[in-house]
Design an enzyme around this catalytic site. Structure first.
Site, PDB file in Angstrom:
ATOM      1  CD  GLU A 255      63.390  -8.486-147.446  1.00 32.81           C
ATOM      2  OE1 GLU A 255      63.387  -9.584-148.334  1.00 32.81           O
ATOM      3  OE2 GLU A 255      64.382  -8.246-146.661  1.00 32.81           O
ATOM      4  CB  CYS A 289      65.526 -12.583-149.205  1.00 34.01           C
ATOM      5  SG  CYS A 289      65.162 -12.899-147.471  1.00 34.01           S
TER       6      CYS A 289
HETATM    7  C1  SIN Z   1      67.688 -10.181-147.104  1.00 36.48           C
HETATM    8  O1  SIN Z   1      68.280 -11.096-147.060  1.00 36.48           O
HETATM    9  O2  SIN Z   1      66.542  -9.906-147.187  1.00 36.48           O
HETATM   10  C2  SIN Z   1      68.617  -8.892-146.758  1.00 36.48           C
HETATM   11  C3  SIN Z   1      69.581  -8.841-148.009  1.00 36.48           C
HETATM   12  C4  SIN Z   1      70.122  -7.365-148.044  1.00 36.48           C
HETATM   13  O3  SIN Z   1      69.616  -6.383-147.481  1.00 36.48           O
HETATM   14  O4  SIN Z   1      70.818  -7.134-148.936  1.00 36.48           O
END
Ligand code: SIN
Length: 485
Positions: A255, A289
């Site tokens: 991820e 992210c």
């Molecule tokens: C992430 O920043 O990868 C996680 C964000 C989320 O689970 O909403």
């Protein structure tokens, strides 16, 4: 210490094979809001990481042969304990990571939800019976746990990113080793303390804390007893970890980074779009992210959206996440602040205009002002790069083709968002966006029941949902012959 109701949740040793394991040296965990040292944590290295892998390997038989119901009961205990200790876990999380306490409490509930959800889903790992090409044979498919799972998790969600991976792994019957980010080990260790109290057997869930990212990473990506490696973090680091996993052909799920477009069409509900943009951009000080990275606004509503959005962002309170009424906490470090500021200044040099914020905040060196930029084009540094900070670049567009071309002109493909009330347009844009996730009139899309993940250089595999369990299971085909009389 730190006003915890249950002081036993603050641990500073690695958790290996059901025991707290000290190392020869320690590293400091720093509160990003004020630079205070919160704790000194055991600095585990290669040897301790190998020990954790061995313990996960030894525990695999016991855990994988338990029934799904038995595993579910223990995981449900773990979920209950996390929710009972939500306040303390949130406090630890804010102290080491910086996000506002209310947001930290939300993260604990979000993380715990994966444990609850997968504890149930583990009971539904069904096989298959396939019609065979001849009458004397039967084709049967069963699903089995992949084995020992190793993971490296980031500092931006110190609880939920571990829970999301560990819950699926444990529900599938795998055992688990995590190296949490060295900035935020305390949330991971508190989870281990609660896993132990929940009755999860020794060796099933292991946490190794240490600042030797490279050395520990090599063990976790190359050890022959690890069957699967899973990572959340930047695309650059993810690429080198994938390469390291190649030597033992591990199953991987990644991820990685994102560059989420947030599109506001002429027919959108503008107030809803403003709210959606705020939550999807400024959550966790923009260090997510799936955070909105580029805001595209159709020309007919450009002024209206920009004015309302700017007025709403100007109201956000910045400060120490433990203080009342704070919406945006510190960033993780002053280097992170400097990186964001460089993207802003380089884009200003290229012709962009700052209409709000645009520099560090008087609260301290780790704080950055919530910032809005206009006159931005899709090739400026602030649009091309993942910002990972509280800055919103606004780009105008004319029509659907124009915005889809700009939104998709990017190496990432994690999250995307758009606002429209036109049903035909909703389908066209949802299908046209080259992203793993699309928020339609919605700025918060993450939850345990949904498949979280990206395409292109944002990674592979899915976390959460029934699809998330598949990543921890192997398919085995049984061919039964000799069935004729
Ligand atoms: C992430 O920043 O990868 C996680 C964000 C989320 O689970 O909403």
């Amino acid at each position: 210490m730190h006003k915890l109701k249950d002081k036993q949740l603050l641990k500073n040793f690695s958790y290996i094979n059901g025991s707290w394991h000290s190392s020869e040296t320690n590293f400091e965990v720093i509160n990003p809001a004020n630079g205070d040292v919160i704790a000194k944590v055991s600095n585990a290295g290669i040897a301790e990481t190998e020990l954790a892998v061995n313990s996960a390997k030894s525990a695999l038989k016991l855990w994988s042969t338990k029934s799904a119901n038995e595993r579910a009961t223990l995981m449900r205990n773990w979920f209950n304990l996390m929710m009972q200790h939500q306040d303390d876990l949130a406090r630890i999380l804010t102290l080491e990571q910086g996000k506002p306490l209310a947001e930290a409490k939300g993260e604990i509930a979000y993380g715990a939800a994966f444990i609850e959800w997968f504890s149930e889903e583990g009971k539904r790992v069904y096989g298959d019976v396939i019609p065979a090409p001849s009458g004397d044979k039967r084709i049967i498919v069963i699903k089995q746990p992949v084995g020992v799972v190793a993971s490296i998790t980031p500092w931006n969600f110190p609880n939920a990113m571990i829970a999301r991976k560990a819950a699926a792994a444990l529900a599938a019957g795998c055992t688990f080793v995590v190296r949490p980010a060295s900035q935020t080990p305390l949330s991971a260790l508190a989870m281990a303390e609660l896993a132990e109290r929940a009755g999860i057997p020794a060796g099933v869930f292991n946490v190794v804390t240490g600042d030797d990212a490279r050395g520990m990473g090599k063990v976790l990506t190359q050890h022959p007893d690890i069957a699967k490696f899973t990572f959340t973090g930047s695309t650059a680091v993810g690429k080198s970890l994938i390469a390291q996993c190649a030597s033992t052909v591990k199953k991987v799920s990644m991820e990685l980074g994102g560059n989420a477009p947030f599109i506001v069409f002429d027919d959108a509900d503008i107030d809803a779009a403003v709210q959606g943009a705020i939550v999807s951009k400024y959550r966790n000080a923009g260090q997510t992210c799936v955070c909105t990275n580029r805001i595209f606004v159709q020309q007919g509503v450009l002024v209206q959206f920009t004015d309302r959005f700017t007025a709403a962002v100007a109201e956000l309170n910045i400060g120490d996440g433990l203080a009342d009424g704070i919406n945006i906490g510190p960033m993780i470090s002053k280097n992170a602040v400097a990186d964001v500021n460089k993207l802003v200044t380089d884009s200003v040099a290229a012709g962009a205009k700052v209409i709000l914020g645009g520099s560090t905040h008087h609260q301290g060196e780790n704080f950055y002002q919530p910032t809005i930029m206009t006159n931005v084009s899709n090739d400026m540094p602030i649009a091309v790069n993942e910002i990972f900070g509280p800055v919103s670049p606004i780009i105008s567009f004319t029509d659907e083709d124009d915005v889809l071309a700009m939104a998709n002109d990017c190496e990432y493909g994690l999250a995307s968002y758009f606002y429209s009330r036109d049903i035909g347009r909703i389908w066209r844009i949802a299908e046209g966006l080259e992203y793993g996730m699309v928020g339609i009139n919605e700025g918060i899309i993450s939850n345990a029941a949904a498949p979280f993940g990206g395409i292109k250089q944002s990674g592979n595999g899915r976390e959460g949902s029934k699809y998330g369990l598949d990543d921890y299971l192997e398919i085995k085909y049984l061919c039964m012959g000799g069935l004729d009389k």
